[in-house]
Enzyme design. Structure first.
Site, PDB file in Angstrom:
ATOM      1  N   CYS A  76       0.865  -1.180   0.000  1.00 50.38           N
ATOM      2  CA  CYS A  76       0.000   0.000   0.000  1.00 50.38           C
ATOM      3  C   CYS A  76       0.899   1.226   0.000  1.00 50.38           C
ATOM      4  O   CYS A  76       1.595   1.487   0.984  1.00 50.38           O
ATOM      5  CB  CYS A  76      -0.924   0.009   1.215  1.00 50.38           C
ATOM      6  SG  CYS A  76      -1.914   1.521   1.340  1.00 50.38           S
ATOM      7  N   CYS A 227      -5.195   5.794  -3.961  1.00 49.38           N
ATOM      8  CA  CYS A 227      -4.524   4.491  -3.920  1.00 49.38           C
ATOM      9  C   CYS A 227      -3.143   4.669  -4.532  1.00 49.38           C
ATOM     10  O   CYS A 227      -3.021   4.928  -5.734  1.00 49.38           O
ATOM     11  CB  CYS A 227      -5.330   3.447  -4.692  1.00 49.38           C
ATOM     12  SG  CYS A 227      -4.518   1.831  -4.810  1.00 49.38           S
TER      13      CYS A 227
END
Length: 289
Positions: A76, A227
């Protein structure tokens, strides 16, 4: 059990961060992760980040990521920026640049003087089997140096780039990302049978050769405000298709990221992502509640 936590966000992609480095924490169950991430009955977050001592040579820390559905995932990017701010703010390191162990290797995170964080995101992978993406029976079409693949989405054909940034991404270019039915198509792509590990679905609008708008329906989390790995996957696909030139400004609903990639010269080059990281608040929560 009382659990101390820090709430953080990177461009609106929000996280519950736990310090398992200063003292070992008991293993969290998927149900406990879901409870902590619940926005009504818990703290609320897209993902939970766990800081631990490394288990490999050459790393300063270990970084684990859990989606709000309780499942552990590989990477991430927005969380990585929050990670390095967390360990710096907590005095766990005095280094401006740290090497961090993730599920599939090591990444380098650098905290800049202006408060932004630069993350070495590694090189993108386009080989379908390594995404993983099942292309059996599909006829791809070449565009630039990329291959676009037809994907049946609710009876309509969508042409996607399949990219791994340590986690799987399906990227398509759309004319108007705000008007596009991301919430309808996103879950259909995320759970498409051709992606055995599910996939993050990215929807990118080209503004110029150095600027895009992006929405991502994340695997296990739904649409998020930003993201980081999705931004990297989208930029890599766009450069490979001949649509973009580095560096690229990526506008998300939560903020702006800057992605650099020398992939036009060397596809093995790492993507570099720069963006913000912020602490929202700290607190304690009773895990038995």
């Amino acid at each position: 059990m009382k659990l101390s936590f820090t709430k953080m966000h990177g461009a609106g992609n929000d996280f519950v961060v736990l310090d398992g480095y200063s003292r070992a924490l008991p293993p969290l169950t998927e149900a406990q992760v879901r409870a902590l991430a619940n926005r009504h009955f818990g703290i609320g977050a897209d993902q939970l980040l766990l800081v631990e001592k490394p288990t490999v040579d050459g790393a300063d820390f270990k970084y684990r990521i859990f989606n709000c559905d309780g499942g552990e995932v590989e990477h991430c990017g927005n969380g990585a920026r929050c990670f390095v701010k967390f360990v710096s703010d907590r005095g766990l390191t005095d280094k401006r640049s740290v090497r961090v162990q993730v599920m599939k290797g090591l990444i380098t995170l650098t905290l800049q003087d202006n408060g932004e964080v630069v993350v070495d995101m590694g090189a993108p992978v386009f080989a379908p089997a390594q995404v993983p993406f099942d292309v059996s029976g599909l006829d791809g079409r070449a565009e630039g140096r990329d291959t676009l693949w037809p994907l049946d989405v609710g009876g309509a054909t969508r042409w996607i780039s399949a990219v791994s940034m340590g986690n799987p991404h399906a990227v398509q270019v759309v004319d108007d990302v705000e008007a596009y039915p991301v919430l309808e198509e996103g879950p259909l792509i995320e759970r498409h049978a051709r992606f055995p590990q599910r996939v993050n679905a990215g929807f990118m609008q080209i503004v110029s050769r150095h600027e895009v708008k992006l929405r991502v329906y994340e695997r296990g989390a739904g649409e998020t405000l930003a993201c980081g790995t999705g931004a990297c996957a989208a930029v890599a696909a766009g450069i490979r298709r001949g649509l973009l030139d580095s560096p690229v400004t990526v506008h998300t609903h939560g903020g702006t990221l800057t992605i650099g990639w020398d992939g036009a010269r060397d596809e093995a080059a790492a993507l570099m992502m720069a963006g913000p990281a912020a602490t929202v608040f700290e607190g304690e929560i009773d895990l038995t509640a």
